[in-house]
Write a protein that holds these residues in place. Structure first.
Motif, mmCIF file in Angstrom:
data_model
loop_
_atom_site.group_PDB
_atom_site.id
_atom_site.type_symbol
_atom_site.label_atom_id
_atom_site.label_comp_id
_atom_site.label_asym_id
_atom_site.label_seq_id
_atom_site.Cartn_x
_atom_site.Cartn_y
_atom_site.Cartn_z
ATOM 1 N N GLN A 132 -43.660 -103.642 8.840
ATOM 2 C CA GLN A 132 -42.538 -102.775 9.215
ATOM 3 C C GLN A 132 -42.047 -101.992 8.014
ATOM 4 O OE1 GLN A 132 -39.559 -105.402 10.752
ATOM 5 N NE2 GLN A 132 -40.147 -105.109 12.897
ATOM 6 N N ARG A 133 -42.132 -102.607 6.854
ATOM 7 C CA ARG A 133 -41.614 -101.970 5.643
ATOM 8 C C ARG A 133 -42.690 -101.177 4.902
ATOM 9 N NH1 ARG A 133 -38.976 -105.580 7.720
ATOM 10 N NH2 ARG A 133 -36.713 -105.737 7.563
ATOM 11 N N ASP A 158 -48.529 -121.520 6.706
ATOM 12 C CA ASP A 158 -47.724 -121.759 7.899
ATOM 13 C C ASP A 158 -47.898 -120.594 8.871
ATOM 14 O OD1 ASP A 158 -45.298 -123.494 8.951
ATOM 15 O OD2 ASP A 158 -44.880 -121.371 9.361
ATOM 16 N N VAL A 190 -36.568 -116.194 2.519
ATOM 17 C CA VAL A 190 -36.315 -114.955 1.790
ATOM 18 C C VAL A 190 -36.018 -113.819 2.775
ATOM 19 C CG1 VAL A 190 -38.760 -114.335 1.743
ATOM 20 C CG2 VAL A 190 -37.234 -113.455 -0.030
ATOM 21 N N LEU A 241 -36.498 -110.227 4.141
ATOM 22 C CA LEU A 241 -37.679 -109.365 4.127
ATOM 23 C C LEU A 241 -37.460 -108.107 3.289
ATOM 24 C CD1 LEU A 241 -38.841 -109.642 7.845
ATOM 25 C CD2 LEU A 241 -39.971 -110.576 5.815
ATOM 26 N N ARG A 292 -36.196 -117.025 9.997
ATOM 27 C CA ARG A 292 -35.476 -115.884 9.429
ATOM 28 C C ARG A 292 -36.346 -114.626 9.459
ATOM 29 N NH1 ARG A 292 -33.253 -112.742 5.941
ATOM 30 N NH2 ARG A 292 -31.102 -113.044 5.264
ATOM 31 N N ALA A 293 -37.587 -114.784 8.999
ATOM 32 C CA ALA A 293 -38.485 -113.632 8.936
ATOM 33 C C ALA A 293 -38.724 -113.071 10.336
ATOM 34 C CB ALA A 293 -39.805 -114.034 8.289
ATOM 35 N N GLN A 294 -38.988 -113.967 11.294
ATOM 36 C CA GLN A 294 -39.264 -113.501 12.660
ATOM 37 C C GLN A 294 -38.048 -112.830 13.266
ATOM 38 O OE1 GLN A 294 -42.124 -113.361 14.020
ATOM 39 N NE2 GLN A 294 -43.441 -114.968 13.176
ATOM 40 N N GLY A 317 -44.639 -113.895 10.669
ATOM 41 C CA GLY A 317 -43.370 -113.180 10.483
ATOM 42 C C GLY A 317 -43.388 -112.303 9.249
ATOM 43 N N LEU A 318 -43.916 -112.840 8.152
ATOM 44 C CA LEU A 318 -43.954 -112.069 6.907
ATOM 45 C C LEU A 318 -44.878 -110.863 7.046
ATOM 46 C CD1 LEU A 318 -44.076 -114.893 4.183
ATOM 47 C CD2 LEU A 318 -42.140 -113.410 4.759
ATOM 48 N N GLY A 344 -43.092 -108.343 9.183
ATOM 49 C CA GLY A 344 -41.955 -107.763 8.465
ATOM 50 C C GLY A 344 -42.392 -106.807 7.377
ATOM 51 N N LEU A 372 -46.363 -119.581 11.663
ATOM 52 C CA LEU A 372 -45.173 -118.827 12.085
ATOM 53 C C LEU A 372 -44.624 -117.967 10.962
ATOM 54 C CD1 LEU A 372 -43.020 -121.255 14.236
ATOM 55 C CD2 LEU A 372 -44.098 -119.121 14.941
ATOM 56 N N LEU A 373 -44.552 -118.554 9.765
ATOM 57 C CA LEU A 373 -44.002 -117.809 8.638
ATOM 58 C C LEU A 373 -44.950 -116.684 8.241
ATOM 59 C CD1 LEU A 373 -41.864 -117.399 6.523
ATOM 60 C CD2 LEU A 373 -43.008 -119.080 5.085
ATOM 61 N N ALA A 400 -39.509 -119.064 8.283
ATOM 62 C CA ALA A 400 -40.237 -118.435 9.387
ATOM 63 C C ALA A 400 -39.266 -117.894 10.422
ATOM 64 C CB ALA A 400 -41.186 -119.450 10.032
ATOM 65 N N GLN A 411 -35.670 -111.319 11.674
ATOM 66 C CA GLN A 411 -35.469 -110.032 10.993
ATOM 67 C C GLN A 411 -36.465 -108.986 11.502
ATOM 68 O OE1 GLN A 411 -35.409 -110.534 6.750
ATOM 69 N NE2 GLN A 411 -34.305 -108.603 6.421
ATOM 70 N N VAL A 412 -37.694 -109.449 11.753
ATOM 71 C CA VAL A 412 -38.701 -108.546 12.311
ATOM 72 C C VAL A 412 -38.243 -108.063 13.682
ATOM 73 C CG1 VAL A 412 -41.036 -108.432 13.282
ATOM 74 C CG2 VAL A 412 -40.660 -109.468 11.027
ATOM 75 N N ALA A 413 -37.745 -109.006 14.520
ATOM 76 C CA ALA A 413 -37.309 -108.661 15.870
ATOM 77 C C ALA A 413 -36.183 -107.634 15.826
ATOM 78 C CB ALA A 413 -36.858 -109.924 16.604
#
Lengths: 441, 222
Positions: B22-23, B9, B103, B105, A237-239, B15-16, B19, B11-12, A235, A241-243
């Motif tokens: 964005q892609r 989860d 992982v 993104l 890492r993903a956040q 985020g996913l 992300g 938060l994850l 989480a 990377q998004v930021a």
């Protein structure tokens, strides 16, 4: 070990030989002395019948007779004597002493019995050479010793064999132990013949089992920690990377806040894993008298701001101190988890009531909320490691209940979840079951 | 491309979703196994990112249920369980890819693109039809070597039609594949986007099958 046994056997054998020697000598002396005395008595009696035959040598009766001699004195003169007896009295008669004497004549030691007639002046001396007695003694002892001497090496061999056989299982066990890898903690195999080793093996296997259990806890901790940290780290890492890639300020701020929240969560997860590991691996509690009411009040006070921030009403209710025996730090962890759960899983505006009553074995701790409660399946699964209540907005570690349950068990407290509880949501009941804390095995 | 993210989860998942958006993906997000199974059976997702440790229904059970229901959409399993035995089991149950957390993104997006491409029988990363070349990774479209600027929707629509060719897709099917949850769809949105695409890329690329829908012509009509 073997040397000790053989030495002891030899010592016992020598003692037996010595005892036999002294015993035999004593018995032999008594027997032969009584014969001397009897022979003397016979001679005295004869003197009254064979009065006329003076100075007559007695016949040599037997070859053994050379070892025996007698003298008969009549009115001061030698009346009768055996061939091997000297002409002078064997014992100085002037002393007048009857009975047994030990004398040496011409280099020969004699045992002499002296007796006198009752009516006439007759003195009879009967003597026996002492070396003949010793010869008998040696013969007796010799015949008794041969078997013993033969038995000694046989005995030694037997003892050696038995001892070797007896310690063989120990050697085998030693070899088995020395060949073990440190990780190998399975029970040692037992030969049915090695019954003497059973207690030792049982103790060793018990120890192995305990170490194995402890190592299992550690292994599980490591595996769980590694696994469970993957999600928060993913989480974060993903956040992050998004930021990095986000052009929109609002969205970037959201992602960065989420990154920080992920770090907090990972830290909390580590704390809880460590707590759980500590409880599981150390069976010993630091116990003292704890006022559960005061402790609960403190914990509720600590957590109340979070509840207030969610516009919840949180109440604490206790009429009197509730003394129990326990580990204050762990009990605080238990309380914090339960109260925190109530706050966390109850919606905004909910009501939470924490109540403590009774003391010791009758202590009662109730935590009720007006939240959504838990269904039967979820209640059953509470306390499974990493079981998270489904589809909840909150990101718990799934360890809280495991920790609470462990601490309750260690204190001999019963833990129960009711749904719906008194306030319609979840009701957690903690009940004293045993007055003294039960240390986990 | 519209995908379903299944992650319990918060938060994850958040985020996913951000992300992958964005892609260039349309991401719908569910947090438990039952919801995942329900949504995957109801909507035509291009792929799904599936966590395994899920509330209500385990990810592997969801996967097995999907395959039993003859659903062939690509499934990328994203999980903390990375033991070899778990991976083998996941792949045997019908997962198309197996990725351990955490992982990257970009890698996740690339793997999803590859899964979607393969699911449509496309061996190449770039899609080609007539003189139009679409690069899903760079999200660029060139016509005769010249870059053509497309809106997100136009790009998604074109990509969908190129992937699906020579199948005819109805307007509803295109809407379902291009729009995620909670996105307003004007009643004539697809017609408008098709109109723009024809203007930018030539009238012969997308053809209307009256009463049915649209189809992409790989070769120029003679």
């Amino acid at each position: 070990m073997l040397g000790l046994v053989l030495g002891l056997v030899t010592l016992v054998w020598i003692s037996t030989a010595l005892l036999t020697w002294f015993d035999t000598r004593h018995e032999l002396e008594e027997l032969l002395d009584s014969h001397l005395a009897q022979a003397a008595a016979v001679l005295v009696a004869q003197q009254y019948d064979a009065d006329d035959e003076r100075h007559v040598d007695a016949p040599r009766l037997h070859r053994y007779a050379t070892t025996v001699a007698f003298q008969v004195f009549h009115d001061g003169g030698l009346a009768l004597h055996s061939a091997n007896a000297p002409r002078t009295p064997l014992v100085d008669l002037g002393a007048g002493g009857g009975g047994f004497h030990r004398v040496r004549r011409n280099g020969v030691a004699w045992r002499v019995f002296v007796t006198r007639g009752r009516e006439r002046d007759i003195t009879v001396l009967v003597g026996e050479r002492l070396d003949s007695r010793d010869a008998i003694l040696w013969a007796v002892l010799g015949s008794a010793s041969w078997p013993l001497l033969l038995a000694l090496p046989l005995l030694a061999l037997g003892v050696w064999w038995a001892v070797r056989r007896g310690v063989a299982p120990l050697h085998r066990l030693g070899r088995q132990l020395s060949q073990r890898r440190p990780q190998a903690l399975e029970a040692l195999a037992l030969d049915s013949t090695d019954r003497e080793l059973l207690p030792l093996l049982d103790a060793l296997n018990g120890l192995f089992a305990r170490i194995d259990a402890l190592m299992g806890v550690e292994r599980r901790f490591t595996a769980d920690a590694a696994h469970e940290l993957r999600t928060p780290i993913a989480a974060i890492r993903a956040q992050a990377q998004v930021a990095l890639a986000e052009g929109d300020d609002e969205l970037r701020r959201h992602a960065l806040n989420a990154t920080i929240a992920g770090c907090d969560r990972a830290a909390r997860l580590i704390d809880q894993l460590l707590t759980l590991s500590r409880i599981e691996s150390s069976g010993v509690l630091v116990t003292a008298a704890v006022d559960l009411a005061a402790l609960t009040q403190r914990v509720v006070g600590e957590l109340a701001p979070r509840s207030i921030a969610k516009a919840q009403t949180i109440e604490f209710d206790a009429a009197a101190p509730a003394l129990i025996t326990g580990d204050e730090t762990l009990l605080a962890v238990l309380l914090r988890n339960l109260v925190d759960n109530a706050i966390r899983y109850s919606p905004r505006g909910a009501r939470i009531v924490v109540a403590v009553r009774g003391a010791g074995a009758e202590v009662e701790l109730d935590i009720d909320d007006s939240g959504p409660g838990l269904d039967e399946v979820a209640r059953q699964r509470l306390g499974e490691r990493f079981f998270r209540v489904g589809a909840s907005e909150e990101s718990g570690s799934g360890l809280g209940w495991s920790i609470v349950r462990r601490i309750a068990e260690a204190h001999g407290l019963r833990l129960e979840a009711q749904s719906p509880g008194k306030l319609g949501g979840l009701g957690v009941r903690v009940r004293g079951a045993t007055p003294a804390p039960a240390a986990r095995p | 491309m519209r995908i379903l993210l299944v992650e319990d989860d918060p938060l994850l998942g958040d985020g996913l979703r951000a992300g992958l958006r964005q892609r260039g993906w349309q991401v719908d997000w569910v947090r438990d196994g039952e919801a995942a199974e329900r949504e995957l059976k109801a909507e035509p997702y291009a792929a799904t990112v599936l966590d395994l440790g899920l509330p209500r229904k385990d990810g592997l059970d969801v996967l097995a249920a999907l395959r039993r229901a003859q659903l062939t959409l690509p499934v990328l399993v994203l999980t903390a369980r990375d033991a070899l035995a778990d991976r083998i089991r996941g792949l045997d149950l019908g997962a198309d890819d197996y990725v351990a957390k955490p992982v990257d993104l970009d890698e996740l997006a690339a793997r999803l693109r590859a899964l979607v491409r393969r699911a449509h029988g496309q061996p190449q990363e770039c899609l080609q039809a007539q003189d139009v070349m679409l690069d899903p990774a760079a999200r660029t479209v060139r016509r005769g070597g010249v870059a053509v600027a497309l809106s997100t929707r136009e790009f998604d629509l074109l990509q969908q039609l190129m992937l699906s060719a020579p199948r005819v897709l109805s307007r509803e099917q295109l809407e379902q594949r291009v729009y995620g949850w909670g996105q307003e769809v004007e009643s004539n949105a697809i017609e408008v986007h098709v109109h723009h695409l024809r203007r930018k890329l030539g009238a012969g690329l997308i053809q209307t099958v009256r009463g049915v829908g649209y189809v992409l012509a790989r070769e120029a009509p003679r």
